[in-house]
Design an enzyme around this catalytic site. Structure first.
Site, mmCIF file in Angstrom:
data_model
loop_
_atom_site.group_PDB
_atom_site.id
_atom_site.type_symbol
_atom_site.label_atom_id
_atom_site.label_comp_id
_atom_site.label_asym_id
_atom_site.label_seq_id
_atom_site.Cartn_x
_atom_site.Cartn_y
_atom_site.Cartn_z
ATOM 1 N N ASP A 1 0.870 -1.165 0.000
ATOM 2 C CA ASP A 1 0.000 0.000 0.000
ATOM 3 C C ASP A 1 0.919 1.230 0.000
ATOM 4 O O ASP A 1 2.109 1.118 0.333
ATOM 5 C CB ASP A 1 -0.870 -0.042 1.264
ATOM 6 C CG ASP A 1 -1.677 1.210 1.443
ATOM 7 O OD1 ASP A 1 -2.307 1.644 0.468
ATOM 8 O OD2 ASP A 1 -1.661 1.775 2.564
ATOM 9 N N ASP B 1 -0.167 5.000 0.993
ATOM 10 C CA ASP B 1 -0.414 5.973 2.066
ATOM 11 C C ASP B 1 -0.328 5.299 3.435
ATOM 12 O O ASP B 1 -1.136 4.418 3.750
ATOM 13 C CB ASP B 1 -1.807 6.602 1.895
ATOM 14 C CG ASP B 1 -1.940 7.379 0.592
ATOM 15 O OD1 ASP B 1 -1.062 8.201 0.312
ATOM 16 O OD2 ASP B 1 -2.920 7.160 -0.146
ATOM 17 N N GLY C 1 -7.464 3.721 3.354
ATOM 18 C CA GLY C 1 -7.552 2.731 2.273
ATOM 19 C C GLY C 1 -8.823 2.832 1.445
ATOM 20 O O GLY C 1 -8.969 2.177 0.427
ATOM 21 N N ARG D 1 -11.744 8.051 -2.491
ATOM 22 C CA ARG D 1 -12.169 9.436 -2.225
ATOM 23 C C ARG D 1 -13.688 9.531 -2.155
ATOM 24 O O ARG D 1 -14.249 10.103 -1.233
ATOM 25 C CB ARG D 1 -11.645 10.339 -3.354
ATOM 26 C CG ARG D 1 -11.575 11.779 -2.990
ATOM 27 C CD ARG D 1 -11.030 12.588 -4.159
ATOM 28 N NE ARG D 1 -9.733 12.145 -4.624
ATOM 29 C CZ ARG D 1 -9.151 12.572 -5.740
ATOM 30 N NH1 ARG D 1 -9.748 13.443 -6.505
ATOM 31 N NH2 ARG D 1 -7.962 12.097 -6.102
ATOM 32 N N SER E 1 -5.392 5.275 -4.004
ATOM 33 C CA SER E 1 -5.278 6.701 -4.293
ATOM 34 C C SER E 1 -5.078 6.992 -5.775
ATOM 35 O O SER E 1 -4.230 6.388 -6.432
ATOM 36 C CB SER E 1 -4.102 7.289 -3.507
ATOM 37 O OG SER E 1 -3.891 8.619 -3.896
ATOM 38 N N ASN F 1 -3.837 9.695 -6.607
ATOM 39 C CA ASN F 1 -2.621 10.516 -6.596
ATOM 40 C C ASN F 1 -1.349 9.688 -6.445
ATOM 41 O O ASN F 1 -0.262 10.249 -6.265
ATOM 42 C CB ASN F 1 -2.682 11.519 -5.430
ATOM 43 C CG ASN F 1 -3.794 12.538 -5.607
ATOM 44 O OD1 ASN F 1 -3.834 13.252 -6.603
ATOM 45 N ND2 ASN F 1 -4.716 12.589 -4.652
ATOM 46 N N ASP G 1 -1.579 -0.566 6.093
ATOM 47 C CA ASP G 1 -1.769 0.136 7.375
ATOM 48 C C ASP G 1 -3.252 0.316 7.697
ATOM 49 O O ASP G 1 -3.582 0.876 8.741
ATOM 50 C CB ASP G 1 -1.114 1.529 7.357
ATOM 51 C CG ASP G 1 -1.874 2.499 6.469
ATOM 52 O OD1 ASP G 1 -2.278 2.090 5.354
ATOM 53 O OD2 ASP G 1 -2.085 3.642 6.896
HETATM 54 C C1 BG6 Z 1 -5.937 5.741 0.257
HETATM 55 C C2 BG6 Z 1 -5.911 6.548 1.530
HETATM 56 O O1 BG6 Z 1 -4.665 5.240 -0.006
HETATM 57 O O2 BG6 Z 1 -6.355 6.546 -0.844
HETATM 58 C C3 BG6 Z 1 -7.248 7.250 1.766
HETATM 59 O O3 BG6 Z 1 -5.625 5.683 2.614
HETATM 60 C C4 BG6 Z 1 -7.616 8.067 0.536
HETATM 61 O O4 BG6 Z 1 -7.142 8.065 2.907
HETATM 62 C C5 BG6 Z 1 -7.644 7.147 -0.685
HETATM 63 O O5 BG6 Z 1 -8.893 8.668 0.716
HETATM 64 C C6 BG6 Z 1 -8.002 7.886 -1.960
HETATM 65 O O6 BG6 Z 1 -6.990 8.815 -2.243
HETATM 66 P P1 BG6 Z 1 -7.077 9.942 -3.344
HETATM 67 O O7 BG6 Z 1 -5.662 10.465 -3.392
HETATM 68 O O8 BG6 Z 1 -7.474 9.293 -4.637
HETATM 69 O O9 BG6 Z 1 -8.066 10.945 -2.902
HETATM 70 MG MG MG Z 2 -2.755 3.086 3.599
#
Ligand code: BG6
Ligand code: MG
Length: 219
Positions: free
Chosen positions: A9, A11, A46, A49, A116, A118, A170
């Site tokens: 993972d 984040d 995890g 969004r 994510s 991002n 995590d």
């Molecule tokens: C996960 C995070 O990895 O990604 C979450 O643990 C987050 O907190 C999710 O909301 C989505 O991320 P993003 O960057 O696409 O908004």
């Molecule tokens: Mg995570």
């Protein structure tokens, strides 16, 4: 089954962006008048969004149209990116880069499995994009953790079965996703939240494959 591949993972495992996601959601929740604390945030680790926004809206009993939801998600993301903007090559969590390097030197495959959207941006800032044989992020999946899709795709891209892979997570939702997909999973962090994992570590400091195998076989 012998482990041949690893899915990390992002984040909260590779870099401490979990705190930035929390801060950005907390500000949004505050604007909406919805109470949101660390306990709520544990459930959102995890989680995608859109599902995270729905959780906050549900908690506040709010019903919004889809345009407003999109605008709120953009706002949250802009805030998140401004907090995460300073992340650089030295911000990978202690020991993680060395551990990944060791696995690769042993001929193992390594994938990223993140919800994510991002993830590419953050990996780029860390200069870790090339460290992975496969990258699965929130843009490549339709179902967020706790669904196992992200890990199933990671395993498939490495040409491995779930039982040949070990996942590092995590998040409670991530541990559930890994178990549901038939993976062994190591929880990184909170012993209570991650108690279903096959083993739990605080971090990757001084971690190596031999130590990890001992942890798994003693658990
Ligand atoms: C996960 C995070 O990895 O990604 C979450 O643990 C987050 O907190 C999710 O909301 C989505 O991320 P993003 O960057 O696409 O908004
Ligand atoms: Mg995570």
């Amino acid at each position: 089954m012998t482990i041949k591949g690893f899915i990390f993972d992002l984040d909260g495992v590779i870099v401490d962006t979990a705190s930035h996601h929390f801060a950005a959601w907390q500000i949004l929740a505050e604007d909406l008048g919805v109470p949101f604390d660390e306990k709520d945030n544990e459930l959102l680790k995890g989680v995608s969004r859109v599902d995270s926004l729905e959780f906050i809206l549900n908690k506040g009993g709010l019903v919004l149209d889809s345009q407003t939801k999109l605008r709120l998600m953009e706002k949250k993301n802009a805030h998140y990116l401004s907090l995460a903007g300073s992340i650089g090559v030295n911000d990978a969590l202690p020991g993680i880069v060395e551990f990944i390097q060791e696995l690769k030197s042993l001929g193992m495959q390594v994938a990223l499995g993140s919800s994510s959207k991002n993830a590419h941006q953050i990996l780029g800032q860390l200069e870790l994009t090339d460290a992975f044989n496969a990258i699965v992020d929130g843009n490549r999946i339709t179902l967020s953790k706790p669904d196992p899709e992200v890990f199933m795709l990671g395993a498939r891209l490495m040409g491995l079965t779930p039982s040949e892979c070990l996942v590092f997570e995590d998040a409670k939702a991530g541990v559930e996703a890994a178990i549901d997909g038939g993976f062994q999973v190591v929880g990184v962090g909170n012993e209570i939240e991650l108690s279903d994992a096959d083993a739990i570590i605080d971090d990757f400091e001084e971690m190596n494959w031999e130590r990890m195998q001992n942890l798994l076989s003693n658990s």
